[in-house]
Design a protein around this motif. Structure first.
Motif: not given
Length: 244
Positions: A128-142
């Protein structure tokens, strides 16, 4: 040999774009959306566009289905599978839907902005953490998440319109009462829930709970079934039973 007594018409609607400058510009638009997804994150590709709706895969799929129904001989049994790709990536929708889904007013799903160390990471599978990073969601703005939700919702409404036109085509041919219609999907998606977008190999309700509607006016009385587990493996035997 088994298909010798069947008329099979395999159509790829995505091959029907005209060879024009405007169509080429639409192809370039799709490439740009895919490029933003690859470079920044899946959420970053989402946008509305002003191109003719006839270029979109939803329009082409729906129009091909309506044409198929209009061409069927009266009283002749048929099987039609209208496979709408959307709301699959690349996420782009006609601009008129922005009035229905204003990006700045879209809700932010829970967990979408949790960041790299949010609650949806601790205690969860490493995938799940890997997926968040791969999808660019860690830094996705509101703002980007709201736009993603808006465009995704618009793509669904666009499909809904064409499903309505398919049902209208059955009505126009007098076929509605004696035609079984099934509306379903292969999976759900994340729209930011749990800090992810698109799909993945994890078992959350937003992926597992999918639309399932069956209509057969001559046989099935309208009703809503709640709290009952239904699986897609049951669909084909049910259709075969109805077809005798």
């Amino acid at each position: 040999d088994e298909l010798a007594n069947m008329d099979v018409d395999a159509t790829r609607a995505d091959q029907d774009l005209p060879d024009t400058t405007e169509a080429e510009a639409y192809r370039a638009h799709i490439k740009q959306v895919n490029a933003r997804m690859s470079s920044t994150g899946c959420w970053a590709g989402a946008c509305f566009h002003e191109f003719p709706e006839e270029f979109t895969r939803t329009h082409r799929t729906g129009a091909a289905a309506v044409k198929f129904i209009e061409e069927q001989p009266a009283g002749q049994p048929f099987f039609l599978w209208a496979s709408f790709a959307d709301p699959h990536a690349p996420h782009t929708a006609p601009a008129r839907f922005a009035q229905l889904y204003p990006p700045d007013r879209m809700p932010v799903p829970p967990g979408a902005l949790a960041g790299e160390t949010g609650a949806e990471v601790g205690g969860k599978p490493s995938r799940q953490a890997i997926k968040r990073k791969a999808q660019g969601m860690v830094e996705a703005p509101e703002e980007g998440v709201r736009r993603y939700v808006a465009v995704y919702s618009a793509m669904i409404s666009f499909v809904d319109e064409w499903v309505g036109r398919i049902l209208d085509a059955l009505d126009a041919r007098g076929m509605a009462d004696n035609t079984i219609v099934v509306f379903t999907a292969d999976h759900g998606d994340f729209r930011g829930e749990h800090g992810m977008v698109k799909k993945d190999l994890v078992l959350y309700d937003c992926l597992l709970n999918i639309p399932f509607i069956m209509r057969y006016p001559r046989v099935i009385a309208p009703r809503r079934v709640e709290g009952t587990l239904a699986e897609q493996v049951d669909i084909l035997p049910t259709l075969l039973d109805y077809a005798g």
